[in-house]
Design a protein around this motif. Structure first.
Motif, PDB file in Angstrom:
ATOM      1  N   ARG A   1       0.797  -1.231   0.000  1.00  0.00           N
ATOM      2  CA  ARG A   1       0.000   0.000   0.000  1.00  0.00           C
ATOM      3  C   ARG A   1       0.828   1.279   0.000  1.00  0.00           C
ATOM      4  NH1 ARG A   1      -3.909  -2.693   4.123  1.00  0.00           N
ATOM      5  NH2 ARG A   1      -5.315  -3.693   2.673  1.00  0.00           N
ATOM      6  N   ASP A   2       2.047   1.207   0.451  1.00  0.00           N
ATOM      7  CA  ASP A   2       2.896   2.395   0.513  1.00  0.00           C
ATOM      8  C   ASP A   2       4.311   2.011   0.080  1.00  0.00           C
ATOM      9  OD1 ASP A   2       4.433   4.625   1.120  1.00  0.00           O
ATOM     10  OD2 ASP A   2       3.515   4.944   3.072  1.00  0.00           O
TER      11      ASP A   2
ATOM     12  N   HIS B   1       9.081   0.021   4.132  1.00  0.00           N
ATOM     13  CA  HIS B   1       9.709  -1.265   3.858  1.00  0.00           C
ATOM     14  C   HIS B   1       9.757  -2.102   5.134  1.00  0.00           C
ATOM     15  CE1 HIS B   1      10.961   0.802   0.193  1.00  0.00           C
ATOM     16  NE2 HIS B   1      11.349   1.779   0.983  1.00  0.00           N
ATOM     17  N   PRO B   2       8.887  -3.102   5.266  1.00  0.00           N
ATOM     18  CA  PRO B   2       8.887  -3.943   6.460  1.00  0.00           C
ATOM     19  C   PRO B   2      10.128  -4.835   6.514  1.00  0.00           C
ATOM     20  CG  PRO B   2       7.063  -4.513   4.991  1.00  0.00           C
ATOM     21  CD  PRO B   2       7.831  -3.434   4.338  1.00  0.00           C
ATOM     22  N   VAL B   3      10.698  -4.971   7.714  1.00  0.00           N
ATOM     23  CA  VAL B   3      11.901  -5.775   7.909  1.00  0.00           C
ATOM     24  C   VAL B   3      11.666  -6.720   9.085  1.00  0.00           C
ATOM     25  CG1 VAL B   3      14.381  -5.717   8.414  1.00  0.00           C
ATOM     26  CG2 VAL B   3      13.341  -3.860   7.084  1.00  0.00           C
TER      27      VAL B   3
END
Length: 115
Positions: free
Chosen positions: A4-5, A9-11
């Motif tokens: 969505r964005d 950045h998920p880690v």
């Protein structure tokens, strides 16, 4: 990259093939309230599972963070983090308090920087 964005950045933090924590690296114009450096990455939602706290997982994650960011985001030259004033763990991880303060609903966070 977040679906969505594209600026978030998920880690996932792994320790011996086990997920022990999570955070989001956020870049772009929506983090302008934290810094005026356009090449900054903001750490959001940093958390380590309670059973893994105190095992140096956070310290190890922050130790590897700069190399990770340099490899995956070569245009970034600053990493910032907003924390509660009483939290000293991040300063032990080479984040520096440059005297910048933010405004949050829950109080006045420190804006810590790392290059």
């Amino acid at each position: 990259m977040s679906v969505r964005d594209p600026y978030r950045h998920p880690v996932v933090i792994l320790y011996r093939d086990t997920t022990v924590g999570f955070f989001v690296l956020h870049e772009g114009k929506n983090i302008a309230s934290f810094t005026n450096n356009r090449n900054t990455m903001l750490i959001r939602a940093f958390s380590v599972n309670l059973i893994h706290q105190g095992k140096r997982c956070t310290k190890r994650a922050f130790h590897l963070l700069t190399a990770f960011v340099m490899k995956h985001f070569p245009n970034i030259n600053e990493i910032v983090l907003a924390v509660n004033e009483t939290n000293k763990l991040y300063e032990k991880s080479r984040f520096q308090d440059k005297g910048i303060r933010g405004m949050e609903k829950i109080g006045l966070p420190l804006i810590l920087q790392r290059y």
